[in-house]
Design an enzyme around this catalytic site. Structure first.
Site, short mmCIF file in Angstrom:
data_model
loop_
_atom_site.label_atom_id
_atom_site.label_comp_id
_atom_site.label_asym_id
_atom_site.label_seq_id
_atom_site.Cartn_x
_atom_site.Cartn_y
_atom_site.Cartn_z
N ARG A 1 70.07 -76.99 -15.02
CA ARG A 1 69.54 -76.96 -13.92
C ARG A 1 68.71 -78.04 -13.28
O ARG A 1 68.54 -78.25 -12.17
CB ARG A 1 68.86 -75.66 -13.18
CG ARG A 1 70.11 -74.56 -13.27
CD ARG A 1 69.40 -73.37 -13.31
NE ARG A 1 70.35 -72.21 -13.78
CZ ARG A 1 70.01 -70.93 -13.99
NH1 ARG A 1 68.75 -70.23 -13.75
NH2 ARG A 1 70.72 -69.89 -14.54
N PHE B 1 59.73 -72.69 -3.20
CA PHE B 1 59.64 -72.11 -4.52
C PHE B 1 60.71 -73.08 -5.40
O PHE B 1 61.82 -72.68 -5.54
CB PHE B 1 60.03 -70.82 -4.28
CG PHE B 1 60.21 -70.02 -5.78
CD1 PHE B 1 59.05 -70.06 -6.66
CD2 PHE B 1 61.13 -69.16 -6.12
CE1 PHE B 1 59.09 -69.33 -7.93
CE2 PHE B 1 61.11 -68.53 -7.25
CZ PHE B 1 60.13 -68.48 -8.18
N THR C 1 58.53 -64.59 -25.90
CA THR C 1 57.71 -63.97 -25.48
C THR C 1 57.21 -63.22 -24.23
O THR C 1 57.89 -63.66 -23.30
CB THR C 1 55.89 -64.90 -25.64
OG1 THR C 1 55.51 -64.92 -24.26
CG2 THR C 1 56.65 -66.21 -25.95
N HIS D 1 54.88 -63.44 -22.20
CA HIS D 1 54.14 -64.28 -21.03
C HIS D 1 55.15 -64.59 -19.91
O HIS D 1 54.79 -64.65 -18.78
CB HIS D 1 53.84 -65.26 -21.92
CG HIS D 1 52.53 -65.99 -21.65
ND1 HIS D 1 51.43 -65.29 -21.48
CD2 HIS D 1 52.19 -67.42 -20.80
CE1 HIS D 1 50.36 -66.34 -20.96
NE2 HIS D 1 51.06 -67.31 -20.72
N PHE E 1 51.80 -71.03 -13.62
CA PHE E 1 50.63 -69.87 -13.13
C PHE E 1 49.71 -70.67 -12.21
O PHE E 1 49.27 -69.78 -11.45
CB PHE E 1 49.89 -69.44 -14.52
CG PHE E 1 49.22 -67.93 -14.09
CD1 PHE E 1 49.78 -66.82 -14.18
CD2 PHE E 1 47.80 -68.10 -13.92
CE1 PHE E 1 49.25 -65.63 -14.01
CE2 PHE E 1 47.28 -66.83 -13.83
CZ PHE E 1 47.69 -65.66 -13.67
N GLU E 2 49.30 -71.73 -12.41
CA GLU E 2 48.13 -72.35 -11.66
C GLU E 2 48.81 -73.05 -10.58
O GLU E 2 48.15 -73.66 -9.65
CB GLU E 2 47.65 -73.60 -12.71
CG GLU E 2 46.59 -73.28 -13.51
CD GLU E 2 47.34 -72.68 -14.81
OE1 GLU E 2 48.30 -72.94 -14.93
OE2 GLU E 2 46.75 -71.60 -15.33
N ALA F 1 58.75 -75.13 -14.55
CA ALA F 1 60.05 -74.32 -15.27
C ALA F 1 59.27 -73.10 -15.97
O ALA F 1 58.39 -73.44 -17.05
CB ALA F 1 60.28 -75.15 -16.32
N1 INI Z 1 53.97 -72.22 -18.06
C1 INI Z 1 55.00 -72.49 -17.35
O1 INI Z 1 55.01 -73.26 -16.34
N2 INI Z 1 56.30 -72.10 -17.94
C2 INI Z 1 56.34 -71.25 -19.06
O2 INI Z 1 57.41 -70.89 -19.50
C3 INI Z 1 55.17 -70.57 -19.51
N3 INI Z 1 55.00 -69.74 -20.71
O3 INI Z 1 56.15 -69.30 -20.95
O4 INI Z 1 54.20 -69.84 -21.25
C4 INI Z 1 53.90 -71.13 -18.98
N4 INI Z 1 52.62 -70.65 -19.39
C5 INI Z 1 51.58 -71.16 -18.99
C6 INI Z 1 50.81 -70.69 -17.76
O5 INI Z 1 51.44 -71.09 -16.53
C7 INI Z 1 49.38 -71.13 -17.57
O6 INI Z 1 49.45 -72.52 -17.52
C8 INI Z 1 48.53 -70.52 -18.67
O7 INI Z 1 48.80 -69.29 -19.08
C9 INI Z 1 46.98 -71.00 -18.23
O8 INI Z 1 46.70 -70.18 -17.25
#
Ligand code: INI
Length: 175
Positions: A129, A115, A88, A90, A59-60, A82
Site C-alpha cells: 500500500r 486519516f 504484539t 500494542h 500514537f503521537e 503505519a
Molecule cells: N507506532 C506506529 O506508528 N506504528 C506501530 O506499528 C507501532 N507499534 O506497533 O508499536 C507504533 N508504536 C509506537 C507508538 O506509536 C508510540 O510512539 C509509543 O507507544 C510512545 O507513545
C-alpha cells in the site's frame, strides 16, 4: 437544489500541514513521497504551502494534528503513519487511539484532518500500500485537496447564508 463538491485544483493560497509518525519509517516515508508527488502535480508549492511535523509514532499524531487544526492556519491536516500488527497487542491500542484522535481533531475544529495511517496485518501488506501496488499517500493527498476545497465552499455558504424563517428565539411569544 444545490450540489457542492470539492475540486482538486482549488490550490491558490492553500495551506497544508502534514504530520508523520517516524515509527515504521520505511513505510511512512513512502507514503510521504506519494503524498508530496500528488500535491505537487496538482499545483501545490511544497516549499511555501506545506509544513511538515514529525512525531515518534502514530500514537503521537493526534495531539499535534489537533493543535495544528485548532490554530486555523491550515486548510487541511494530513496524518501519515503505519501501524503494523506484528506479534504484539500494542497494535490494537495504537491503531484505535490514532483513529479516534484524528476523528476528534477534525470534528472538534471543523478542519479536515485526513486519516492517512495504514493499519495492516503485516509488513507485506504495508509495503504493497506504500508503493509496490499503489501508493496510498497519493490518495490521502487527493482527499485533503478535495476536502479543503469543499470546506471553503461550506464556509462561504455559512457566511453568506440568510435564513428565510425567523429563529424561534425571535418569535413574538418566545420567552
Ligand atoms: N507506532 C506506529 O506508528 N506504528 C506501530 O506499528 C507501532 N507499534 O506497533 O508499536 C507504533 N508504536 C509506537 C507508538 O506509536 C508510540 O510512539 C509509543 O507507544 C510512545 O507513545
Amino acid at each position: 437544489m444545490a450540489i457542492f463538491e470539492g475540486t482538486f485544483t482549488d490550490v491558490e493560497g492553500l495551506r497544508l500541514a502534514i504530520v508523520i509518525g517516524r515509527f515504521n519509517d520505511l513505510i511512512a516515508g513512502k507514503l510521504l513521497e506519494g503524498c508530496r508527488d500528488a500535491l505537487q502535480r496538482h499545483g501545490v508549492n511544497l516549499e511555501t504551502q506545506v509544513d511538515y511535523f514529525w512525531v515518534p509514532g502514530s500514537f503521537e499524531i493526534p495531539v499535534v494534528a489537533h493543535q495544528l487544526a485548532q490554530s486555523q492556519r491550515y486548510d487541511a491536516v494530513i496524518c501519515l503513519g503505519a501501524v503494523i500488527r506484528g506479534d504484539t497487542p500494542h497494535f490494537e491500542y495504537v491503531a484505535a487511539e490514532v483513529a479516534k484522535g484524528i476523528a476528534a481533531a477534525s470534528f472538534q475544529t471543523g478542519v479536515p484532518v485526513i486519516f492517512g495511517v495504514l493499519t495492516t496485518d503485516n509488513l507485506q501488506q504495508a509495503i504493497e500500500r506504500a508503493g509496490v501496488k499503489s501508493n496510498k499517500g497519493w490518495e490521502y493527498a487527493m482527499n485533503a485537496l478535495e476536502m479543503a476545497s469543499l470546506m471553503r465552499q461550506v464556509r462561504a455558504l455559512r457566511t453568506s447564508y440568510t435564513p428565510s424563517l425567523p429563529r424561534v428565539a425571535d418569535l413574538p411569544d418566545a420567552r
